[in-house]
Each structure stands twice: as structure tokens, then as C-alpha cells.
Design a protein around this motif. Sequence first.
Motif, PDB file in Angstrom:
ATOM      1  N   THR A  52       1.003   2.866  -2.740  1.00  0.00           N
ATOM      2  CA  THR A  52       0.178   4.446  -3.062  1.00  0.00           C
ATOM      3  C   THR A  52      -0.478   5.068  -1.961  1.00  0.00           C
ATOM      4  O   THR A  52      -0.649   6.365  -1.725  1.00  0.00           O
ATOM      5  CB  THR A  52      -0.762   3.674  -4.296  1.00  0.00           C
ATOM      6  N   ASP A  53      -0.857   4.247  -0.810  1.00  0.00           N
ATOM      7  CA  ASP A  53      -1.904   4.501  -0.105  1.00  0.00           C
ATOM      8  C   ASP A  53      -1.241   5.537   0.541  1.00  0.00           C
ATOM      9  O   ASP A  53      -1.867   6.954   0.846  1.00  0.00           O
ATOM     10  CB  ASP A  53      -2.416   4.243   0.953  1.00  0.00           C
ATOM     11  N   SER A  87       6.937   7.054  -6.433  1.00  0.00           N
ATOM     12  CA  SER A  87       5.422   6.830  -6.866  1.00  0.00           C
ATOM     13  C   SER A  87       6.043   6.290  -8.420  1.00  0.00           C
ATOM     14  O   SER A  87       4.874   5.446  -8.849  1.00  0.00           O
ATOM     15  CB  SER A  87       5.028   8.717  -7.900  1.00  0.00           C
ATOM     16  N   THR A  88       7.072   6.746  -8.798  1.00  0.00           N
ATOM     17  CA  THR A  88       7.438   5.083  -9.919  1.00  0.00           C
ATOM     18  C   THR A  88       7.594   4.393  -9.525  1.00  0.00           C
ATOM     19  O   THR A  88       7.127   2.971  -9.870  1.00  0.00           O
ATOM     20  CB  THR A  88       8.940   5.649 -10.288  1.00  0.00           C
ATOM     21  N   ASP A 129       0.585  -1.434  -0.542  1.00  0.00           N
ATOM     22  CA  ASP A 129       0.413  -0.327  -0.072  1.00  0.00           C
ATOM     23  C   ASP A 129       0.713   0.962  -0.133  1.00  0.00           C
ATOM     24  O   ASP A 129       0.690   2.494   0.504  1.00  0.00           O
ATOM     25  CB  ASP A 129      -1.123   0.009   0.946  1.00  0.00           C
ATOM     26  N   ALA A 150       5.690   3.107  -7.219  1.00  0.00           N
ATOM     27  CA  ALA A 150       4.638   2.414  -7.007  1.00  0.00           C
ATOM     28  C   ALA A 150       3.847   1.621  -7.797  1.00  0.00           C
ATOM     29  O   ALA A 150       2.805   1.191  -7.856  1.00  0.00           O
ATOM     30  CB  ALA A 150       4.149   3.414  -5.923  1.00  0.00           C
ATOM     31  N   ARG A 151       4.188   2.353  -9.422  1.00  0.00           N
ATOM     32  CA  ARG A 151       3.741   2.068  -9.897  1.00  0.00           C
ATOM     33  C   ARG A 151       3.786   0.643 -10.792  1.00  0.00           C
ATOM     34  O   ARG A 151       3.354  -0.040 -11.739  1.00  0.00           O
ATOM     35  CB  ARG A 151       3.699   3.290 -11.203  1.00  0.00           C
ATOM     36  N   ARG A 152       4.918  -0.138 -10.081  1.00  0.00           N
ATOM     37  CA  ARG A 152       5.255  -1.901 -11.198  1.00  0.00           C
ATOM     38  C   ARG A 152       4.577  -2.435 -10.673  1.00  0.00           C
ATOM     39  O   ARG A 152       3.613  -2.653  -9.764  1.00  0.00           O
ATOM     40  CB  ARG A 152       6.717  -1.485 -10.501  1.00  0.00           C
ATOM     41  N   ASP A 204      -0.304   9.093  -1.094  1.00  0.00           N
ATOM     42  CA  ASP A 204      -1.422   9.867  -1.605  1.00  0.00           C
ATOM     43  C   ASP A 204      -1.842  10.625   0.018  1.00  0.00           C
ATOM     44  O   ASP A 204      -2.346  11.778  -0.399  1.00  0.00           O
ATOM     45  CB  ASP A 204      -2.500   9.175  -1.412  1.00  0.00           C
ATOM     46  N   ARG A 209       8.745  11.719  -6.156  1.00  0.00           N
ATOM     47  CA  ARG A 209       8.453  10.884  -7.895  1.00  0.00           C
ATOM     48  C   ARG A 209       9.807   9.547  -7.939  1.00  0.00           C
ATOM     49  O   ARG A 209       8.386   9.049  -8.657  1.00  0.00           O
ATOM     50  CB  ARG A 209       9.424  12.106  -8.161  1.00  0.00           C
TER      51      ARG A 209
END
Length: 77
Positions: free
Chosen positions: A49-50, A72-73, A47, A75-77, A53, A69
Motif C-alpha cells: 500500500t505504501d 490495489s485490490t 507495505d 493490497a486490501r486482502r 501511494d 487497480r
Amino acid sequence: MLDYGLSDEEGEARKLTLINDETKAKALLQLLDLTVGTSEGAVIPYDLTDALDQIRLVAPPLADLPAFRRLSTVARR
């Protein structure tokens, strides 16, 4: 966020809401930056991403930092 003590258990309030000011958001960002690896096989918190956020919600300027940044990158994997 279980390893960071910020995971939610059923029936509890969201623990990420404890990150409610810029100082705490900056500290969490620094902690995540130091502990989330950069290698291809690095373990990424489920989590993440949470958490990002919540950091962005509480302290929007932190979203412009390189550490944010990068996470964030990742977390998108």
C-alpha cells in the motif's frame, strides 16, 4: 518492500522517496505487477500500500492503469 530493496530501516530516510518521477513510478508499478501473484495464496508485500501511494503521489495517471487497480485490490486482502 524488503525484497525490492525499498524497505526502511530505523533511522534512515524513507527509501520509497527514491521513486520521485514518472519513469521510476512506472518501472516500480511494472515490477510489482510482474512479481505480485494473482493466486489466492500469493504472498503480498507487507507495505504494498505504501508503494502504491508513492506511485500515485508521483504519477497520478498511473493509478488508472489495470495493473495499479489489480495491485490495489490485492493490497486490501
